[in-house]
Design a protein around this motif. Sequence first.
Motif, PDB file in Angstrom:
ATOM      1  N   PRO A 195       0.806  -1.225   0.000  1.00 27.66           N
ATOM      2  CA  PRO A 195       0.000   0.000   0.000  1.00 27.66           C
ATOM      3  C   PRO A 195       0.842   1.280   0.000  1.00 27.66           C
ATOM      4  CG  PRO A 195      -0.126  -1.096   2.124  1.00 27.66           C
ATOM      5  CD  PRO A 195       0.603  -2.023   1.218  1.00 27.66           C
ATOM      6  N   HIS A 196       2.101   1.178   0.436  1.00 28.87           N
ATOM      7  CA  HIS A 196       2.920   2.383   0.532  1.00 28.87           C
ATOM      8  C   HIS A 196       3.736   2.610  -0.740  1.00 28.87           C
ATOM      9  CE1 HIS A 196       5.184  -1.093   1.704  1.00 28.87           C
ATOM     10  NE2 HIS A 196       6.324  -0.438   1.613  1.00 28.87           N
ATOM     11  N   MET A 197       3.561   1.733  -1.734  1.00 27.32           N
ATOM     12  CA  MET A 197       4.341   1.873  -2.959  1.00 27.32           C
ATOM     13  C   MET A 197       3.410   2.235  -4.124  1.00 27.32           C
ATOM     14  SD  MET A 197       6.969  -1.316  -2.903  1.00 27.32           S
ATOM     15  CE  MET A 197       7.774  -1.882  -1.420  1.00 27.32           C
ATOM     16  N   THR A 198       3.961   2.969  -5.080  1.00 24.24           N
ATOM     17  CA  THR A 198       3.185   3.274  -6.280  1.00 24.24           C
ATOM     18  C   THR A 198       3.068   2.013  -7.118  1.00 24.24           C
ATOM     19  OG1 THR A 198       5.137   3.810  -7.564  1.00 24.24           O
ATOM     20  CG2 THR A 198       4.125   5.625  -6.342  1.00 24.24           C
ATOM     21  N   VAL A 199       2.245   2.103  -8.166  1.00 27.02           N
ATOM     22  CA  VAL A 199       2.074   0.968  -9.057  1.00 27.02           C
ATOM     23  C   VAL A 199       3.435   0.552  -9.624  1.00 27.02           C
ATOM     24  CG1 VAL A 199       1.082   0.254 -11.263  1.00 27.02           C
ATOM     25  CG2 VAL A 199      -0.298   1.554  -9.619  1.00 27.02           C
ATOM     26  N   PHE A 200       4.204   1.561 -10.040  1.00 26.44           N
ATOM     27  CA  PHE A 200       5.530   1.245 -10.583  1.00 26.44           C
ATOM     28  C   PHE A 200       6.379   0.511  -9.546  1.00 26.44           C
ATOM     29  CE2 PHE A 200       9.998   2.094 -11.294  1.00 26.44           C
ATOM     30  CZ  PHE A 200      10.144   1.784 -12.637  1.00 26.44           C
ATOM     31  N   GLU A 201       6.375   1.037  -8.320  1.00 23.50           N
ATOM     32  CA  GLU A 201       7.197   0.424  -7.274  1.00 23.50           C
ATOM     33  C   GLU A 201       6.712  -0.981  -6.943  1.00 23.50           C
ATOM     34  OE1 GLU A 201       8.569   4.466  -4.904  1.00 23.50           O
ATOM     35  OE2 GLU A 201       6.627   3.560  -4.487  1.00 23.50           O
ATOM     36  N   ASN A 202       5.378  -1.149  -6.957  1.00 23.08           N
ATOM     37  CA  ASN A 202       4.817  -2.468  -6.709  1.00 23.08           C
ATOM     38  C   ASN A 202       5.304  -3.465  -7.750  1.00 23.08           C
ATOM     39  OD1 ASN A 202       2.658  -3.283  -4.634  1.00 23.08           O
ATOM     40  ND2 ASN A 202       2.251  -1.119  -4.986  1.00 23.08           N
TER      41      ASN A 202
END
Lengths: 407, 318, 363
Positions: free
Chosen positions: C88-95
Amino acid sequence: MTNLKRLATSAILGAATFAYAGTALAQTELSFWSWRQEDVKAYNQIIAAFEEQNPDISVTFTAHEAKSYNTILTTALAGGAGPDIMHTRSYGSLEAIAAPGYLEPLDGQIDLSALSADELLGTTLRADGHVYAVPFASQTALVFYNKDLFEKHNVDVPATWEEFKAAADAFKQNNVNPLANGIADGWTAEVMAGALMPNFYGKEFFGEVTSGSADFEDPRFVGALEKIAELKDYMPTGYEGVDYATMKQLFIAGQAAMFVGGSFEIPGFVESGVNFDIMPAPAAKAGDERMVATWLDGGYGVNASSENKEAALKFIQFTATQPFAQMLSDKLANVPAVDGAVIADPMLAKVSAFHAEASPYIMLVGFRFNTPTGSTLLQNGLQELLTGKKTAAEVAKDVSDGIKSAK
Amino acid sequence: MSTLTEENYKSASVRRKRLRQLWIAFLLFPAVTILATFVFLPMISAIWYSVYEWDGLVRGDFVGLANFAEVLFNPQSNKFLFNAFFNNVKVFVTLMIVQNGLALALALLLAREPKGYRFYQVVFFLPVILSTVIIGFQWKLFLNPIFGLVNTFLRMVELDSWALPWLGLPETALGSMLIVNAWHWVGFPTLVFLAAIHRIPKDLIEAARLDGASEWNIARDIIWPLMAPAVTIIVVLTFIGSFNWFEIPYIMGGLEGSPAYSTDMLGLLFYRTAFGSVSAGNSDFGTGSALAVLIFIFIFTFSTIATRYLTSREVELS
Amino acid sequence: MAQIELRGVTKQFGDVKVIHGADLVIEGNEFVVFVGPSGCGKSTLLRLLSGLEEQTAGEIYIDGERIDHLPPAKRGLAMVFQSYALYPHMTVFENMSYALRVAKKSKAFIAEKVGEAAETLQLTELLDRKPKALSGGQRQRVAIGRAIVRDPRVFLFDEPLSNLDAKLRVQMRIELTNLHQQLKTTMIYVTHDQVEAMTMADKIVVMRSGNIEQVGAPLELFKKPANKFVAGFIGSPAMNFFDGHVTKIDNQYHQIRLANGVEFVCKLSNQKLSVNDRVHLGLRPESLTPNVKGDGTFKGTSSTVERLGAQTYIYLKTEIGEDIIVHHLGDLEIKSGESIEVSFNIAECHLFGPDEQRIEIDG
């Protein structure tokens, strides 16, 4: 129903009887506060003696925790809930409650003739010259020594500093702690220094430093501090962390040959059964004066806003008489401030005799009126000196600067 | 007819609303009263006291900010203030690293539910429920240089040179007290951290594990950011606790921050100044209150800033 | 193109056995669906494959390489969770890039990989968003994207559509099927929904209480269910069952009498049934036709009639209280409460023996 009625009637009657009895035995009740928790029993005996002579007065003695007694007392007095009679401290701590007018001035109201001017000084407010409490006992800083240990290791009781150090070395070689003293509790370090230093800085120093003609950077004081620094070698291992309780334990258990402390230790040491004697601090060198340091422990004062002032003054007058002093000496092993008591206890008699050569316990008697107090400065300085953080000269300068800035 | 019922309805809803407000007021009353009596009143009176001169406990003249100037700028008083303040800073930094770091490590370990973890959970939390006074005295005895358990043990394992007078040396006194404090309190942050870790859905950890994350990666990248709310609470509480630290140093080092002020704290300094002590001198409510007000302003300001900053990095767990 | 093989895989939690020695071969590139009622062990089997759980006994192979002792990340599998399990704390890219970042791939490589996957899944516009700002379908796609970027040998899906609404579910079903064709990887998909299984799978694995009941292509299972459980589980509405017993055996001709009184004769070769053996007759709702003569006829009273125009569902109750569902293509004017007759042909019957196993009917 009838039962209930009867019950109610008898209850009312009972209450009435009780109330009646109350008025019949009408007494002035005085409250008496102190920090001497260990003396409750003796004080109750002394009070009983007073109540016998004054059946219309009853006194209730309450002892508070010593460390916070000043706070408890001043807060209560400020809040108008103070006791009628109270144990007061002396010197600066007395002024703290006398100056705001919480205490009744006693001179002129009661007979203080059995007290010396020196002793009254401890309970006199310097600002108006009135006496606000009857001095009760003096305390003396001196050296306790374990007679058995001196005998066992064949050590002579020292009279001079050199002999003192030689004796200490001898104990050390025999794996006995020469001194029980530690410095974890600052005040025990002050008592130790207070007992030993006068013989180094001399009789005149106190008068000069209090009058301002000398200060604490004086070579006499620095020199005395240097001698204290030498004690490092004779205190127990870990003396930096040795507190008051540990010091007493070491001396009582025979693990330390000497204990530099206040005369107020006598009853405790007697009770513990340790075979001890007392002596004044060693002289700087053979033939020099051998003084003990003395101070007035405190006094008995009257609450200026007490509703039973008359009865309270009656009790305070009682504390300024010889019979009271006698009881104080007999029951509490104190050296009473009031003259005329025959000191039966040999140990107390000895302390009393030491007073022939005495110097005031310097910081308490002279420098506890302002903030920072001389005691605070010296206690902290001694901890720094004895943990090797600062030299005697540096400590003396800190004390001197602190005293000069105090207000 | 219809307007009448509408009016009836309206007045009924007004009545309901009033009743509701009354009910809320009733429920708030005890909390507000307690807060007012024990928090706001002393605070306001401290501010009030701080602008007067005091002779012991008797109020003197209005002196404006003179008491504050005395506390902050008189070199004889501010050296105590700064010394105590830096000691409090040391306390905060050390507790953050030692106490909370240990708590985090314990929480991460316990969260993996090793054998008997419930037992350990209780064991770590047990000291928290003990009285601080008892713990202070107990540890003072343990740390006694001659009779204490710690040095007896050290001597037993022939580490004689380590058997220091822990509470007597300016170098070790504060550290010893901090270890005692950590021992006393570590269970609390552990429990808060553990609860926060348990709140993180297991799926996230498993997903990370499948993504190839090591245990360290999982702790750093997944667990740590997601337990931010717990970290906020603990950091702020530790901050407040550190700058109000009183019981342990008072019991173990005394009112003067013995030895040589190495364990002096703002709380002790305040107490000495305001109430005096046998050897430290007489009570001075003026400077004492000024000091209290300054301590309050400092803690309030910094904990507010910290809360704002830390809250901004929290993420909702969906 | 990964082939997976399970040999005697067993899982026990404490004293409770949840997988009883599963043997299964999944061919490379297959879309396999594990289906069964909740608690049947299908998710556990998936987690054993993924390495999130460790099997108590047995072996797992991928392309002939034994992998059951490897940590999850080393097995070359990617998993999409029912909850999506997005960080939940990461953006889509980071995910999507997390696995690659952990593996310390170069920035350029990561950007390319994620970009590609995002393109495929139409996520390019959303790469900077946090999961909270995404719709359910978008989250689902991110979860798939996270799996794709790792180039796994096998995709594992754990009930991935159960949190979506019905319409989105249909759409995602199609997208997943397309994705499978595009990626050409082995996919294992767990669901309790037999419709999903039927529509998506190349091969269905039906499970019940820790046992694999039948493995086969969707229509194979539909047409020739191995036992009464599979027969009842596959197909919607579910198959109607009637209890009965054998009354007479004449050579291979068995006369069977149902509890409701209906009698019929069928030819069963290779059977060891004897007279009085209990049997179960299974008839799909669409195999029952109203108002037409057949090999057998049930009488019943309609309790509910659902007329949808193109088809009609009739809920009947027989005289002995059996519930029958009839599926009729086209409209039928029947009122509820009406008494009607429905009949069946032997050819469309499923027969299950006393052990509930399938009995082949020869005519």
